[in-house]
Design an enzyme around this catalytic site. Structure first.
Site, mmCIF file in Angstrom:
data_model
loop_
_atom_site.group_PDB
_atom_site.id
_atom_site.type_symbol
_atom_site.label_atom_id
_atom_site.label_comp_id
_atom_site.label_asym_id
_atom_site.label_seq_id
_atom_site.Cartn_x
_atom_site.Cartn_y
_atom_site.Cartn_z
ATOM 1 N N LYS A 1 92.715 -37.178 -53.082
ATOM 2 C CA LYS A 1 92.407 -35.560 -53.120
ATOM 3 C C LYS A 1 91.880 -35.127 -51.652
ATOM 4 O O LYS A 1 90.766 -35.185 -51.327
ATOM 5 C CB LYS A 1 91.183 -35.231 -54.265
ATOM 6 C CG LYS A 1 91.627 -35.701 -55.662
ATOM 7 C CD LYS A 1 90.875 -36.728 -56.134
ATOM 8 C CE LYS A 1 91.237 -37.181 -57.521
ATOM 9 N NZ LYS A 1 90.610 -38.379 -57.865
ATOM 10 N N HIS B 1 96.303 -40.953 -56.376
ATOM 11 C CA HIS B 1 94.927 -40.411 -56.747
ATOM 12 C C HIS B 1 94.248 -39.931 -55.522
ATOM 13 O O HIS B 1 93.026 -39.215 -55.790
ATOM 14 C CB HIS B 1 94.106 -41.692 -57.458
ATOM 15 C CG HIS B 1 93.400 -40.983 -58.739
ATOM 16 N ND1 HIS B 1 92.091 -41.087 -58.403
ATOM 17 C CD2 HIS B 1 93.488 -40.647 -59.816
ATOM 18 C CE1 HIS B 1 91.521 -40.601 -59.615
ATOM 19 N NE2 HIS B 1 92.570 -40.153 -60.435
ATOM 20 N N ASP C 1 96.225 -27.873 -39.873
ATOM 21 C CA ASP C 1 96.619 -27.855 -38.228
ATOM 22 C C ASP C 1 96.333 -29.057 -37.691
ATOM 23 O O ASP C 1 96.045 -29.389 -36.549
ATOM 24 C CB ASP C 1 95.609 -26.756 -37.857
ATOM 25 C CG ASP C 1 96.215 -25.320 -38.361
ATOM 26 O OD1 ASP C 1 97.200 -25.115 -38.617
ATOM 27 O OD2 ASP C 1 95.387 -24.468 -37.967
#
Length: 228
Positions: free
Chosen positions: A177, A175, A182
């Site tokens: 996000k 779950h 880089d």
């Protein structure tokens, strides 16, 4: 990050002639910028420079070795100073600014993009990911199996064009996000990479280049990448 053996080899080669040349300075700067992202990693590099300098005293004039050591540690200090300034930004939806922030960071990436999100259904974001992948940027995606097969999901499509994708097939949800660009900047928050998040939902995004925070997110990403 480089191993202790690899660090010693780089430093020993730099000390071979007893002089810290401009070319050697630039070479070490590039190594530190690309492979050393925390103060702890730089401390290891500094410690190894003293070990190599001590060994170098046996074959080089001590005065030259001390001057070489000062040069190397100036480069290390300059790299460490770059950690002292952090930039953070907070954004909220519904509005397009969260989507635009994700797109802007994707476009700004020069080497790598590591994405760890529950789902991707926003074609505007998917289009940028595809473009960066086609431009030669290394892209990795971790997502959840329950959402990967949903109507409108772009995860399978991105995998079909060659993007490296790993999916959580456990009975639980992946779950997260967040995304790392880089290995030096992280974007995270409640914001799902979906059209509804941009237009309807109350969501948030936090962007930070704080080295310790980025390092923790990188560790989590690598752990999940190895797990899935």
């Amino acid at each position: 990050m480089l191993s202790t053996k690899e660090i010693d080899k780089i430093l020993s080669q730099s000390l071979e002639d007893g002089i810290f040349s401009r070319g050697e300075k630039i070479a070490i700067q590039e190594i530190l910028n690309s492979d050393f992202h925390t103060s702890e990693q730089l401390s290891l590099f500094r410690n190894r420079s003293f070990v190599v300098a001590q060994e170098g005293m046996l074959v080089h004039e001590p005065r030259l070795v001390v001057k070489w050591l000062e040069g190397v540690n100036k480069v290390i200090h300059h790299r460490l100073a770059s950690f002292c300034t952090t930039t953070s930004e907070v954004l909220f939806s519904p509005s397009l600014e969260c989507r635009h922030a994700i797109q802007n960071q994707l476009k700004a990436a020069k080497r790598s993009i590591d994405i760890c999100v529950f789902t991707i259904t926003d074609n505007e974001i998917t289009s940028v990911i595809e473009g960066r992948f086609n431009a030669g940027i290394v892209v990795r995606i971790i997502s959840d199996n329950d959402k990967a097969g949903d109507r409108g999901s772009d995860v399978d499509y991105l995998q079909s064009i060659g993007v490296d994708v790993k999916v959580d097939h456990t009975r639980f949800h992946m779950h997260h996000k967040f995304a790392i660009f880089d290995q030096s900047l992280v974007l995270t928050g409640s914001y799902n990479w979906t059209r509804s998040a941009a237009h309807s939902n109350q969501e948030n995004i936090l962007i930070s280049d704080d080295k310790k925070i980025v390092s923790r997110y990188m560790s989590e990403f690598e752990k999940l990448w190895a797990k899935f």
